[in-house]
Motif scaffolding. Structure first.
Motif, PDB file in Angstrom:
ATOM      1  N   LEU A 205       0.835  -1.204   0.000  1.00  8.91           N
ATOM      2  CA  LEU A 205       0.000   0.000   0.000  1.00  8.91           C
ATOM      3  C   LEU A 205       0.869   1.253   0.000  1.00  8.91           C
ATOM      4  O   LEU A 205       0.573   2.234  -0.700  1.00  8.91           O
ATOM      5  CB  LEU A 205      -0.926   0.000   1.214  1.00  8.91           C
ATOM      6  CG  LEU A 205      -1.835   1.233   1.369  1.00  8.91           C
ATOM      7  CD1 LEU A 205      -2.769   1.381   0.172  1.00  8.91           C
ATOM      8  CD2 LEU A 205      -2.642   1.151   2.664  1.00  8.91           C
ATOM      9  N   GLY A 206       1.962   1.221   0.765  1.00  7.93           N
ATOM     10  CA  GLY A 206       2.874   2.367   0.808  1.00  7.93           C
ATOM     11  C   GLY A 206       3.548   2.604  -0.528  1.00  7.93           C
ATOM     12  O   GLY A 206       3.694   3.755  -0.971  1.00  7.93           O
ATOM     13  N   THR A 209       1.028   4.046  -2.849  1.00  9.20           N
ATOM     14  CA  THR A 209       0.825   5.462  -2.515  1.00  9.20           C
ATOM     15  C   THR A 209       1.943   6.324  -3.091  1.00  9.20           C
ATOM     16  O   THR A 209       1.694   7.382  -3.677  1.00  9.20           O
ATOM     17  CB  THR A 209       0.762   5.648  -0.990  1.00  9.20           C
ATOM     18  OG1 THR A 209      -0.276   4.824  -0.449  1.00  9.20           O
ATOM     19  CG2 THR A 209       0.510   7.101  -0.621  1.00  9.20           C
ATOM     20  N   GLN A 213       1.322   9.161  -5.947  1.00  7.29           N
ATOM     21  CA  GLN A 213       1.635  10.542  -5.593  1.00  7.29           C
ATOM     22  C   GLN A 213       2.632  11.145  -6.579  1.00  7.29           C
ATOM     23  O   GLN A 213       2.670  12.356  -6.756  1.00  7.29           O
ATOM     24  CB  GLN A 213       2.196  10.603  -4.167  1.00  7.29           C
ATOM     25  CG  GLN A 213       1.174  10.314  -3.074  1.00  7.29           C
ATOM     26  CD  GLN A 213       0.052  11.337  -3.032  1.00  7.29           C
ATOM     27  OE1 GLN A 213       0.276  12.519  -3.288  1.00  7.29           O
ATOM     28  NE2 GLN A 213      -1.151  10.885  -2.698  1.00  7.29           N
ATOM     29  N   LEU A 247      -6.926   1.924  -1.013  1.00  2.00           N
ATOM     30  CA  LEU A 247      -6.226   2.212  -2.261  1.00  2.00           C
ATOM     31  C   LEU A 247      -6.820   3.441  -2.952  1.00  2.00           C
ATOM     32  O   LEU A 247      -6.092   4.269  -3.504  1.00  2.00           O
ATOM     33  CB  LEU A 247      -6.296   0.999  -3.195  1.00  2.00           C
ATOM     34  CG  LEU A 247      -5.472  -0.224  -2.762  1.00  2.00           C
ATOM     35  CD1 LEU A 247      -5.932  -1.468  -3.518  1.00  2.00           C
ATOM     36  CD2 LEU A 247      -3.990   0.020  -2.982  1.00  2.00           C
ATOM     37  N   VAL A 250      -5.801   6.969  -1.267  1.00  4.64           N
ATOM     38  CA  VAL A 250      -4.439   7.499  -1.362  1.00  4.64           C
ATOM     39  C   VAL A 250      -4.138   8.112  -2.730  1.00  4.64           C
ATOM     40  O   VAL A 250      -3.096   8.719  -2.930  1.00  4.64           O
ATOM     41  CB  VAL A 250      -3.383   6.409  -1.053  1.00  4.64           C
ATOM     42  CG1 VAL A 250      -3.582   5.837   0.339  1.00  4.64           C
ATOM     43  CG2 VAL A 250      -3.411   5.289  -2.099  1.00  4.64           C
ATOM     44  N   VAL A 251      -5.066   7.973  -3.675  1.00  4.66           N
ATOM     45  CA  VAL A 251      -4.855   8.524  -5.020  1.00  4.66           C
ATOM     46  C   VAL A 251      -5.071  10.038  -4.982  1.00  4.66           C
ATOM     47  O   VAL A 251      -6.074  10.509  -4.446  1.00  4.66           O
ATOM     48  CB  VAL A 251      -5.823   7.881  -6.033  1.00  4.66           C
ATOM     49  CG1 VAL A 251      -5.637   8.497  -7.423  1.00  4.66           C
ATOM     50  CG2 VAL A 251      -5.597   6.379  -6.092  1.00  4.66           C
TER      51      VAL A 251
END
Length: 437
Positions: A205-206, A209, A213, A247, A250-251
């Motif tokens: 997930l990190g 992200t 980003q 998910l 974090v977009v």
């Protein structure tokens, strides 16, 4: 954007023109998805109650997937945990979009649909508990969810000229409703938590992200990371749809400062929403409906018998009465407390009609029913019948109320769309000082 005093605030007042156009685009897509959802549910009901019902049960209970990864799941399980993760990914994108760049970034505009959504959760839950005290109270959250795709499909028939403010209210309420449902699933329907897989899920997930980003949209990078995140969350005991929400959240919604910041236009979230909403509305939700709605009714006598069960009564009364009372009551309360007033041309009967459509609880309600009672149990069968019956009744009642006001809505619709200027922005938005992004 001009600011007005709290006493000038209008409940169901018009939002910004850019937001109205965006909501309109979403509603058109959800109308198609809602129609497919209804078709899927009807086909499942017909097949499950036909002479070939055993083949339907064989289909939904067929298992496949890697057993070593604890992913040897039934087709129905893949639909509820896998396909619905796509649906909740889009929900996550929409939630972030609403609170970062939509009209809900303005707390005064957000207040009414947020409070209404809370009322539409609390009252149905209380009604369900009242019918099931000392019994199956574990299903208290079933009648709390609004199915936006189903509701919007009905809305297209019930109120073709419904003012944009009421349409936006229903969509925003359903989005907030989904957020509450996500919290309920995460907090109350996680039986055994495996900490190691859950913590490990933070790694993919990190990375996901970090990549989004940086505005990286390469599917061959992002999809494997999303799949690993989903699998680890599933293994942790937390419902796997939560991975979809995480998910989506974090977009980035806005473009980077290098690309021009807020004024440069939409960010990666809108790109992903454009790509995945058709998959969610056109495939994920209809297939889930087909897998979840196939309950054996047992004729009219069996239907009546099921309706008399406390679980069924709690769900049906919660959806039809609880949603309407909760949404309208909360809207009235927040309007009085803020010193606001109804927008010109809008009456409380309009709020009642829209609130009744809020009682169409399907996708998330069916999911919560499965989590609360398990698949194939007697309670699960009663829940599915009650959700289908309650949603149908709420749709019919909401349609009847809104259709009586169709002449008024047509006049308001014509006012909203008259005298467009060279930029395509109606004067009625310009005069109110709204943003015209």
């Amino acid at each position: 954007m001009s600011q007005s005093s709290s006493h000038d605030y209008e409940t169901f007042g018009r939002g910004s023109w850019s937001e109205t156009r965006r909501i309109g685009d979403i509603l058109r897509k959800e109308t198609v998805g809602g129609t497919l959802l209804i078709i899927g549910a009807v086909l499942a009901l017909i097949w499950a109650n036909s002479p070939w019902s055993e083949s339907y049960q064989s289909l939904v209970s067929f298992k496949f997937g890697p057993e070593s990864l604890h992913l040897d799941l039934t087709v129905a399980h893949w639909a509820s945990d896998g396909l619905l993760a796509i649906f909740f990914f889009v929900v996550g994108l929409e939630l972030k979009r609403e609170f970062v760049a939509g009209d809900l970034r303005d707390i005064r505009k957000a207040m009414v649909p947020v409070v209404a959504a809370v009322g539409g959760v609390v009252v149905p839950a209380l009604i369900y508990v009242a019918f099931n005290l000392g019994g199956a109270v574990g299903g208290w959250a079933i009648p709390t969810a609004t199915d936006i795709a189903f509701a919007v499909a009905i809305l297209a028939v019930a109120g073709p000229f419904l003012p944009s403010a009421l349409r936006m209210f229903l969509l925003t309420l359903a989005v907030v409703d989904d957020l509450i449902a996500i919290l309920i699933i995460a907090l109350f329907f996680t039986d055994e938590l495996a900490v190691v897989p859950l913590v490990t899920a933070l790694i993919p997930l990190g990375i996901f992200t970090f990549l989004v980003q940086k505005r990286i949209r390469s599917w061959w990078l992002l999809l494997p990371l999303a799949a690993v995140t989903w699998a680890l969350v599933h293994a942790s005991g937390v419902h796997a749809t939560i991975a979809g929400v995480a998910l989506g959240m974090v977009v980035p919604v806005l473009r980077s400062e290098k690309a021009g910041g807020k004024d440069a236009g939409p960010g990666l979230a809108e790109h992903f929403e454009h790509r995945f909403r058709p998959i969610s509305a056109g495939i994920a939700v209809p297939v889930f409906a087909f897998m979840a709605a196939g309950v054996t009714v047992g004729g009219f006598s069996g239907l009546v018998e099921s309706w008399q069960e406390p679980v069924s009564l709690g769900v049906m009364v919660g959806l039809v009465v609880g949603k309407t009372v909760g949404i309208v009551g909360a809207t009235w309360l927040i309007t009085r407390l803020t010193g606001g007033r109804m927008a010109e041309g809008i009456a409380w009967i309009d709020a009642v009609g829209v609130a009744m459509l809020g009682g169409i609880g399907f996708t998330v309600s069916l999911l919560i029913g499965e989590l609360a009672f398990g698949v194939g149990t007697p309670e699960d069968d009663h829940v599915r019948i009650a959700i289908l019956s309650g949603s149908l009744l709420a749709a019919l009642l909401g349609t009847a109320v809104l259709r009586t006001r169709n002449r008024v809505y047509k006049r308001l619709y014509e006012e909203e769309n008259r005298d467009e200027d060279a930029d395509g922005v109606p004067d009625v938005y310009q005069t109110k000082g709204d943003d015209t992004a």
